[in-house]
Scaffold this motif. Structure first.
Motif, short mmCIF file in Angstrom:
data_model
loop_
_atom_site.label_atom_id
_atom_site.label_comp_id
_atom_site.label_asym_id
_atom_site.label_seq_id
_atom_site.Cartn_x
_atom_site.Cartn_y
_atom_site.Cartn_z
N GLY A 160 0.78 -1.09 0.04
CA GLY A 160 -0.14 -0.05 0.06
C GLY A 160 0.70 1.19 -0.02
N GLY A 161 1.71 1.32 0.89
CA GLY A 161 2.85 2.38 1.13
C GLY A 161 2.12 3.75 1.26
N SER A 162 2.88 4.56 0.57
CA SER A 162 2.57 6.13 0.95
C SER A 162 1.22 6.46 0.64
CB SER A 162 3.59 6.97 0.17
OG SER A 162 3.17 8.42 0.48
N THR A 163 0.65 7.29 1.53
CA THR A 163 -0.54 8.01 1.35
C THR A 163 -0.47 9.25 0.79
OG1 THR A 163 -0.36 8.79 3.93
CG2 THR A 163 -1.78 6.72 3.20
N SER A 164 0.81 9.86 0.60
CA SER A 164 0.75 11.21 0.12
C SER A 164 0.65 10.97 -1.65
CB SER A 164 2.26 11.87 0.05
OG SER A 164 3.20 11.85 -0.78
N PRO A 165 0.01 12.07 -2.21
CA PRO A 165 -0.13 11.58 -3.63
C PRO A 165 1.08 11.47 -4.53
CG PRO A 165 -1.26 13.59 -2.86
CD PRO A 165 -0.42 13.22 -1.65
N SER A 166 2.15 12.19 -4.22
CA SER A 166 3.49 11.77 -5.01
C SER A 166 4.26 10.79 -4.33
CB SER A 166 4.26 13.32 -4.91
OG SER A 166 4.74 13.62 -3.59
N GLY A 167 3.68 10.28 -3.24
CA GLY A 167 4.45 8.78 -2.55
C GLY A 167 4.51 7.80 -3.25
#
Ligand code: FAD
Ligand code: NAD
Length: 472
Positions: A160-167
């Motif tokens: 799943g990983g980063s929740t930030s749009p650029s992540g």
């Protein structure tokens, strides 16, 4: 819902389960199979078949790109090649769809009843299945557990990983096999089977790939002589491979993978996707193991040479029973258990389980490597023949690699055969047959191998071990 009773109940319709059920049905055993997802399991839906489809598409695309760049000695030209990955994935889904429908059809043809839903043991003879229309209870004389395996997740890189749009998103092989756009930058954790097969494919599709491996070598299962051509190809495709490197987690902005090399250097690997392929774990939870008393072998279910568990009437086959976690091992176990349940006398008597890595070039290993044979106290002869001296390989622009035969020094019995080269996965059948039938070097050398084929390198490797190779 009315209870079902049967002679054989199979839990899981992956290669181990569906082959077991088909064979049992053919033998007239009253059989039920339960599957909570799609028939075909990991292998047909999210594993062997879809990965090989994407690897093939990536190969074709990379060849076209090389042609467009003028790097084609055959004089073929191409202009502006492009790939529509969503279309590639739809093509791949078409293949898996046909195969899973085919498996369902084969089960029906063999008279096997299919129940869709999650199975859970109530006791050693009874299983309850949560189906769409309620609970179905099944009582069986014999039950086969073939619940397969799932990807290992790293605690510092949860899927799943980063929740930030650029992540960067952290994906497993399942995620990688359903991407509809090629990620510009792909970080791969683990240089084993999946990391290298898919890492190479995505590099060919145009991603900037970086592979992080904890050990000091790629594909630790194979000896370095076999993996060297793959390492050269990775370098040629611009893939950076960081060996002896530990992953630490994601950067705070979620845009990079953080790792530490063997010399203590911190590395920040900017990535759009992080593919974690650090192994698979058996599915030993979620089906009521706690209701049973099954002996374990480490993290796997313990089975004997007939795939019997420690409980009477309960068998286990496939990835849930241990290494090597390969589809053809699961199928062979499943077929054997079906025959045992039908009353035939069978036990595991295979001399070798072939291993094929669909990298570029491909690697095949059957039986013992030279080191394994020596470690087992054997005196050996080795014959190795390079594809650079094989006419067919030249015509295929596939001169990288070799075939190696390992045999006993005294009676020339073949102990192992390994090869690395383009498209040589198909030679694995000849290698396995030779070992299964107890071939000696003279048998291989004395068999006419069609010309011009890459398989001539097999006969030449045997001749080389006998001291009189003809074409080198
Ligand atoms: P699985 O195929 O995992 O099937 C288990 C089935 O059980 C699943 O369908 C699951 O839904 C079902 N199930 C689990 N629990 C329950 C429950 N409680 N109730 C009902 N159903 C349940 N192997 C090769 O030999 N060659 C390859 O080229 C290759 N490539 C691979 C590529 C990838 C990306 C991956 C991930 C794997 C690959 N493998 C390959 C490994 C291969 O897929 C497995 O070894 C094989 O699928 C194992 O078969 P199995 O029957 O043991 O389990
Ligand atoms: P793998 O066991 O093949 O490779 C995992 C790699 O990850 C190893 O090299 C290991 O050293 C490395 N690793 C482990 N922890 C790490 C960490 N924290 N950081 C960096 N590296 C780490 O596992 P896989 O590639 O996930 O494949 C799983 C299984 O699926 C295979 O073992 C095989 O049984 C099956 N498979 C087979 C094929 C085939 O037959 N062609 C293809 C794909 C998968």
């Amino acid at each position: 819902m009315k209870e079902i009773t049967c002679k054989l109940l199979v839990i899981g319709a992956g290669p181990g389960g569906y082959v077991c059920a088909i064979r049992a049905g053919q033998l007239g055993v009253d059989t039920v199979i339960v599957e909570m997802a799609k028939p075909g399991g990991t292998c047909l839906n999210i594993g062997c078949i879809p990965s090989k489809a994407i690897i093939h598409a990536a190969d074709d695309f990379a060849k076209t790109v090389a042609m467009a760049a003028g790097k084609n000695a055959m004089g073929i030209k191409a202009d502006n090649p492009a790939i529509d990955l969503a279309k590639t994935m739809a093509w791949k889904d078409g293949i898996t769809g046909r195969l899973t429908l085919g498996v369902a059809g084969l089960l029906k043809k063999a008279g096997v009843k299919i129940v869709v839903g999650r199975a859970k043991f109530r006791d050693g003879k009874t299983v309850a299945v949560e189906t769409e229309t309620g609970e179905q209870v099944i009582r069986a004389e014999n039950i086969v557990i073939t619940t397969g395996s799932a990807p290992v997740e790293l605690p510092m890189l949860p899927f799943g990983g980063s929740t930030s749009p650029s992540g960067a998103k952290v994906i497993s092989s399942t995620g990688a096999l359903s991407l509809t756009e090629v990620p510009a930058r792909l970080a791969v954790v683990g240089a084993g089977y999946i990391g290298l097969e898919l890492g190479l494919a995505f590099a060919k599709l145009g991603a900037k790939v970086t592979i992080v491996e904890a050990l000091d070598r790629i594909l630790p299962l194979y000896d370095t002589q076999l993996t060297q051509p793959v390492a050269r190809r990775l370098a040629a495709l611009g893939v950076e491979v960081l060996l002896g490197t530990k992953v630490k987690g994601m950067s705070s902005n979620g845009e990079a993978l953080l790792a530490e090399t063997g010399s203590g250097e911190e590395r920040r690997i900017a990535a759009d996707r992080i593919l974690v392929t650090v192994g698979r774990k058996p599915v030993t939870e979620g089906w009521g193991r706690e209701e049973l008393e099954l002996d374990m072998d480490g993290r796997f279910l313990r089975v004997d040479e007939q795939c019997r568990t420690s409980m009477r009437g309960i068998y286990a086959v496939g990835d849930v029973t241990g290494e090597p976690m390969l589809a053809h091992r699961a199928m062979a176990q499943g077929e054997m258990v079906a025959e045992i349940v039908s009353g035939k006398r069978r036990s595991w008597d295979k001399r070798a389980i072939p291993a094929v890595c669909f990298t570029d070039p491909e690697i095949v290993s059957v039986g013992m490597s030279p080191d394994e044979a020596r470690a087992a106290g054997r005196e050996i002869k080795i014959g190795q023949f390079p594809f650079s001296a094989n006419g067919r390989a030249m015509t295929l622009s596939a001169e990288e690699g070799f075939v190696r035969v390992v045999a006993r020094a005294d009676n020339h019995l073949v102990l192992g055969i390994q090869a690395v080269g383009a498209g040589i996965s198909e030679l694995s059948a000849a290698f396995s047959l030779a070992i299964e039938m107890g071939a000696r070097l003279e048998d291989i050398a004395g068999t006419i191998h069609a010309h011009p084929t890459q398989s001539e390198a097999f006969a030449e490797a045997a001749l080389k071990a006998l001291g009189h190779a003809l074409h080198i």
